[in-house]
Write a protein that holds these residues in place. Structure first.
Motif, short mmCIF file in Angstrom:
data_model
loop_
_atom_site.label_atom_id
_atom_site.label_comp_id
_atom_site.label_asym_id
_atom_site.label_seq_id
_atom_site.Cartn_x
_atom_site.Cartn_y
_atom_site.Cartn_z
N GLY A 67 -2.67 -74.93 -26.32
CA GLY A 67 -3.79 -75.66 -26.88
C GLY A 67 -5.12 -75.41 -26.18
N THR A 68 -5.14 -74.51 -25.20
CA THR A 68 -6.35 -74.18 -24.48
C THR A 68 -6.56 -72.68 -24.50
OG1 THR A 68 -6.01 -76.06 -22.99
CG2 THR A 68 -7.52 -74.36 -22.23
N ALA A 69 -7.79 -72.24 -24.71
CA ALA A 69 -8.09 -70.80 -24.70
C ALA A 69 -7.81 -70.22 -23.33
CB ALA A 69 -9.56 -70.58 -25.08
N ALA A 70 -7.49 -68.94 -23.30
CA ALA A 70 -7.28 -68.21 -22.04
C ALA A 70 -8.33 -67.11 -21.95
CB ALA A 70 -5.88 -67.61 -22.01
N GLU A 71 -8.82 -66.88 -20.75
CA GLU A 71 -9.82 -65.85 -20.54
C GLU A 71 -9.21 -64.68 -19.79
OE1 GLU A 71 -14.16 -65.25 -18.37
OE2 GLU A 71 -13.12 -67.16 -18.21
N LEU A 72 -9.09 -63.54 -20.47
CA LEU A 72 -8.61 -62.31 -19.85
C LEU A 72 -9.77 -61.75 -19.02
CD1 LEU A 72 -6.44 -60.07 -19.54
CD2 LEU A 72 -7.41 -59.01 -21.60
N THR A 73 -9.60 -61.70 -17.71
CA THR A 73 -10.69 -61.28 -16.83
C THR A 73 -10.56 -59.84 -16.34
OG1 THR A 73 -9.52 -62.21 -14.93
CG2 THR A 73 -11.14 -63.63 -16.04
N SER A 74 -9.33 -59.32 -16.27
CA SER A 74 -9.16 -57.93 -15.84
C SER A 74 -7.74 -57.47 -16.13
CB SER A 74 -9.45 -57.77 -14.34
OG SER A 74 -8.49 -58.46 -13.57
N VAL A 75 -7.57 -56.15 -16.06
CA VAL A 75 -6.26 -55.53 -16.21
C VAL A 75 -6.12 -54.52 -15.07
CG1 VAL A 75 -4.77 -54.15 -17.72
CG2 VAL A 75 -6.38 -55.80 -18.72
N THR A 76 -4.95 -54.51 -14.43
CA THR A 76 -4.72 -53.55 -13.35
C THR A 76 -3.47 -52.74 -13.64
OG1 THR A 76 -3.51 -55.23 -12.08
CG2 THR A 76 -5.85 -54.96 -11.57
N SER A 77 -3.44 -51.53 -13.08
CA SER A 77 -2.29 -50.64 -13.22
C SER A 77 -2.35 -49.61 -12.10
CB SER A 77 -2.35 -49.92 -14.58
OG SER A 77 -1.31 -48.96 -14.67
N ASP A 78 -1.17 -49.16 -11.66
CA ASP A 78 -1.15 -48.09 -10.66
C ASP A 78 -1.47 -46.73 -11.29
OD1 ASP A 78 1.17 -47.52 -12.03
OD2 ASP A 78 2.49 -47.60 -10.29
N LEU A 79 -1.63 -46.71 -12.61
CA LEU A 79 -1.96 -45.47 -13.31
C LEU A 79 -3.42 -45.07 -13.11
CD1 LEU A 79 -0.97 -43.23 -15.23
CD2 LEU A 79 -1.65 -44.70 -17.12
N GLY A 80 -4.28 -46.05 -12.83
CA GLY A 80 -5.70 -45.78 -12.64
C GLY A 80 -6.51 -47.03 -12.88
N GLU A 81 -7.82 -46.87 -12.99
CA GLU A 81 -8.71 -47.99 -13.26
C GLU A 81 -8.60 -48.38 -14.73
OE1 GLU A 81 -12.69 -46.99 -12.10
OE2 GLU A 81 -12.07 -46.43 -10.08
N VAL A 82 -8.53 -49.68 -14.99
CA VAL A 82 -8.41 -50.16 -16.37
C VAL A 82 -9.58 -51.10 -16.66
CG1 VAL A 82 -6.92 -51.26 -18.09
CG2 VAL A 82 -5.90 -50.11 -16.12
N THR A 83 -10.26 -50.85 -17.77
CA THR A 83 -11.35 -51.72 -18.20
C THR A 83 -11.12 -52.14 -19.64
OG1 THR A 83 -12.66 -49.76 -18.71
CG2 THR A 83 -13.09 -50.82 -16.60
N LEU A 84 -11.73 -53.26 -20.00
CA LEU A 84 -11.68 -53.78 -21.37
C LEU A 84 -12.86 -53.19 -22.13
CD1 LEU A 84 -11.22 -57.56 -20.46
CD2 LEU A 84 -9.42 -55.89 -20.87
N HIS A 85 -12.61 -52.70 -23.33
CA HIS A 85 -13.69 -52.15 -24.15
C HIS A 85 -13.64 -52.73 -25.55
CE1 HIS A 85 -14.00 -49.15 -20.98
NE2 HIS A 85 -15.19 -48.85 -21.47
#
Length: 162
Positions: A67-85
């Protein structure tokens, strides 16, 4: 010592009213009241096999049954740098965060919101799995196993997870 009979009759309606009020308050804090914590799940995750040795994309659907929104702030992986686009008017731009609405979904799909992997530590191949960790404000991370599909793969039913 015995109470007068009239006194007992007056307190019965008050007790009934208090019981009704307590039940009403309990109902207000139930799961449909909108004040429950995010309840997150992920479906349809995949990465097309990268054609570049340095970049890749990732797609998935995040569902929030809470019942509450969630804020995705980042994504991480050992594959490399991950950004939201996001893609707006055919232009890709980085996002600092993304909201998963209460009782809703956040879709990362080809041509729209997506995960961008850069500075790859290795080039994943079809059949492998890439692990990513989704980080949210105010709640714990969610680990996702993202299968690597053919570079031309497109899900038959989209990313709705249903």
């Amino acid at each position: 010592m015995r109470r007068p009979a009239g006194r007992a009759r007056r307190s019965a309606p008050a007790a009934a009213w208090l019981t009704a009020a307590a039940l009403a308050l309990a109902a207000c804090s139930g799961p449909d009241s909108g004040d429950t914590a995010p309840d997150l799940s992920v479906s349809g995750a995949y990465m097309p096999q990268p054609v570049s040795a340095s970049m890749a994309a990732g797609f998935l659907t995040i569902t929030n049954d809470g019942g509450t929104a969630a804020e995705l702030t980042s994504v991480t992986s050992d594959l490399g740098e991950v950004t939201l686009h996001e893609t707006v008017d055919s232009a890709m731009r980085e996002m600092t965060d993304a909201e998963v609405p209460a009782h809703g979904t956040l879709v990362f799909e080809s041509g729209a919101n997506h995960l961008m992997f850069e500075k790859l530590t290795r080039k994943p191949k079809q059949g492998e799995t890439v692990e990513v960790e989704l980080h949210f404000a105010g709640t714990g991370p969610v680990t996702v196993e993202m299968p690597v599909k053919a570079a031309t793969y497109r899900p038959a039913t989209g990313h709705s997870g249903h």
